[in-house]
Design an enzyme around this catalytic site. Structure first.
Site, PDB file in Angstrom:
ATOM      1  N   GLY A  49     101.928 -15.265 -64.384  1.00 23.13           N
ATOM      2  CA  GLY A  49     100.976 -15.352 -65.482  1.00 23.13           C
ATOM      3  C   GLY A  49     101.455 -14.561 -66.691  1.00 23.13           C
ATOM      4  O   GLY A  49     102.647 -14.338 -66.871  1.00 23.13           O
ATOM      5  N   ILE A  50     100.469 -14.105 -67.483  1.00 17.39           N
ATOM      6  CA  ILE A  50     100.773 -13.438 -68.748  1.00 17.39           C
ATOM      7  C   ILE A  50     100.909 -11.930 -68.550  1.00 17.39           C
ATOM      8  O   ILE A  50     100.209 -11.358 -67.735  1.00 17.39           O
ATOM      9  CB  ILE A  50      99.592 -13.663 -69.733  1.00 17.39           C
ATOM     10  CG1 ILE A  50      99.341 -15.151 -69.902  1.00 17.39           C
ATOM     11  CG2 ILE A  50      99.821 -12.990 -71.065  1.00 17.39           C
ATOM     12  CD1 ILE A  50      98.039 -15.462 -70.613  1.00 17.39           C
TER      13      ILE A  50
ATOM     14  N   GLU B   2     103.465 -22.233 -65.168  1.00 14.98           N
ATOM     15  CA  GLU B   2     102.860 -22.676 -66.438  1.00 14.98           C
ATOM     16  C   GLU B   2     103.623 -22.102 -67.628  1.00 14.98           C
ATOM     17  O   GLU B   2     103.837 -22.757 -68.633  1.00 14.98           O
ATOM     18  CB  GLU B   2     101.433 -22.163 -66.433  1.00 14.98           C
ATOM     19  CG  GLU B   2     100.760 -22.118 -67.734  1.00 14.98           C
ATOM     20  CD  GLU B   2      99.407 -21.429 -67.579  1.00 14.98           C
ATOM     21  OE1 GLU B   2      98.849 -21.458 -66.468  1.00 14.98           O
ATOM     22  OE2 GLU B   2      98.920 -20.882 -68.566  1.00 14.98           O
TER      23      GLU B   2
END
Ligand code: COA
Length: 431
Positions: free
Chosen positions: A210-211, A233
């Site tokens: 993720g971020i 993603e």
């Protein structure tokens, strides 16, 4: 069709009052077009802006622009946070995998798409560069496409090709892309979290990150792993060293073996240079990359995401601080679920035990107004700098004790009290 460029002012003259305008995101945010549109603030009214994460300046949410533009965001990034939390903006909670449906099914149909692309090749094809994510369904459905063609936008492989003839107008720029270096943000705490997570990752696993700094910290502790794959993603610089050292080969992935698959990327110039015209990286629409049916086909999917707050039963708040919109749903749930469905997969929620101000991030109850992004039923592993909690198959009382164990010691007493008040002092006899 010959390639011809116009000025930013002429390019945005297509935009009319009451239209919905899509803004390309992350490193592909078309800043020159946004500034030119902001100049039209006295000519247009009620223009709705939709986007996911955007980077750099966002002139359309300045005070002078508020009368003309409304930011209806599908993800809250720092440059629009104030507007989204005011009367001049809104936040749409949605899975990244489903945003394409909003455009394709005309639920939030796009009138004009403002995008930033790589220069056309010999056949006239540009690419959506660093962000194919939800830009692909936006350009495929928009009535008008206006492009900022940037000499420095990397030409990416995958599904993000778009022919120059599709543009109603285009401008030509030679601008550096926005850069983020997460490695600079890795603290001792993130390193410790990365170390714990690396112990959960087996060779030949497929990674999603993720971020934030935690994903890069995890990647830094995987140098001795073998044959890892990437299906994510988004990614940043953290994977580059692992590719160079041979820890990431993508050899055992079932979907797109040999390739890093992603929907967008943000990093430094080194990263943008690496992905330029490099078939080892394949960029696709988020509806595909984040589809649980695709994710689960890969072996041992490891999904690593972070959150703002976690309650003692495992409910994850990741998009708001209380009722203040801070971030978005993004692909967190898509990948947490996809990992759980993959053979040998592990969904992991990773967070520092405390905020910078010393408040516990593991709390008896989420703040009033907090949004749950990942439900407690989806949770398997939670990791802080104090260790790993395994929640899957555990009842609420067991979860509470398991999570208290990895909370910051300064908060153990308060958490113990909260657990006793809620669940009594009875300790379940089994581990
Ligand atoms: N209470 C109050 N404030 C809190 C808090 C809490 N429990 N936890 C964090 N904060 C504050 C921090 O102090 C920081 O404040 P600042 O902006 O003034 O510096 C801010 O919230 C962000 O916290 P931080 O820990 O630095 O966040 P991060 O960069 O590690 O990102 C998320 C964490 C949750 C915002 C990020 O992972 C996210 O956006 N997730 C949702 C989307 C997602 O997971 N997508 C996955 C696929 S890409």
């Amino acid at each position: 069709m010959p390639i011809s460029y116009t000025s930013p002012e002429k390019a945005v003259s297509f935009i009319k009052s009451h239209q919905r305008v899509f803004i390309h995101g992350s490193a592909a945010t078309p800043t020159r077009l946004l500034y030119a549109l902001a100049e039209r603030r006295d000519e247009v009214q009620n223009v709705e802006l939709v986007s996911i994460t955007t980077l750099g300046d966002m002139p359309l949410v300045s005070e002078e622009c508020q009368k003309s533009f409304f930011m209806n965001s599908l993800f809250v990034s720092a440059n629009i946070r104030k507007a989204v939390n005011s009367d001049h903006g809104g936040y749409v909670p949605i899975f990244l995998s489903e945003i394409g449906q909003l455009f394709r099914n005309n639920i939030l149909g796009v009138d004009v798409a403002l995008i930033q692309v790589s220069e056309p090749d010999a056949h006239g094809f540009c690419t959506l560069g660093t962000s194919v994510d939800v830009a692909k369904p936006a350009v495929e459905t928009a009535k008008i496409i206006v492009a900022q063609v940037n000499k420095r936008m990397p030409r990416t492989h995958g599904d993000g090709h778009i022919h120059f003839s599709k543009f109603s107008a285009a401008i030509h720029v030679d601008d550096p892309l926005p850069e983020i270096n997460y490695a600079e943000k890795i603290s001792k705490i993130e390193k410790q979290i990365g170390y714990h997570i690396s112990s959960l990752i087996e060779d030949r696993s497929t990674l999603q990150m993720g971020i934030g700094a935690i994903p890069d910290a995890v990647l830094n502790s995987l140098e001795n792993h073998k044959d890892l794959g990437i299906h994510t993603e988004m990614f940043s610089n953290g994977i580059l060293n692992l590719m160079k050292s041979g820890a990431v080969t993508n050899a055992y992935k079932k979907k797109h073996p040999g390739k890093v698959v992603s929907s967008f990327t943000v990093g430094t110039k080194e990263l943008y240079d690496t992905i330029n015209d490099n078939p080892e990286f394949s960029f696709h629409e988020a509806a595909y990359v984040n589809d649980t049916a695709i994710i689960r086909k890969n072996p041992k999917v490891i999904s690593i995401n972070s959150c703002l707050e976690l309650d003692l039963t495992g409910q994850v708040c990741a998009d708001s601080i209380g009722s203040y919109h801070y971030s978005g749903v993004g692909g967190q749930m898509d990948f947490m679920r996809g990992a759980a469905l993959s053979v040998g997969g592990k969904p992991i929620m990773a967070l520092p035990s405390q905020t910078k101000k010393g408040a516990s991030k593991i709390v008896p109850f989420l703040k009033e107004g907090a949004g749950v992004v990942t439900t407690r039923a989806h949770m398997h592993y939670v990791v802080t700098e104090y260790g790993i909690a395994y929640l899957f198959g555990k009842n609420l009382r067991q979860r509470a004790y398991e999570l208290k164990r990895i909370a910051h010691p300064d908060h153990h007493e308060d958490l113990d009290r909260a657990i006793r008040e809620r669940f009594g002092s009875y300790i379940y006899p089994f581990r």
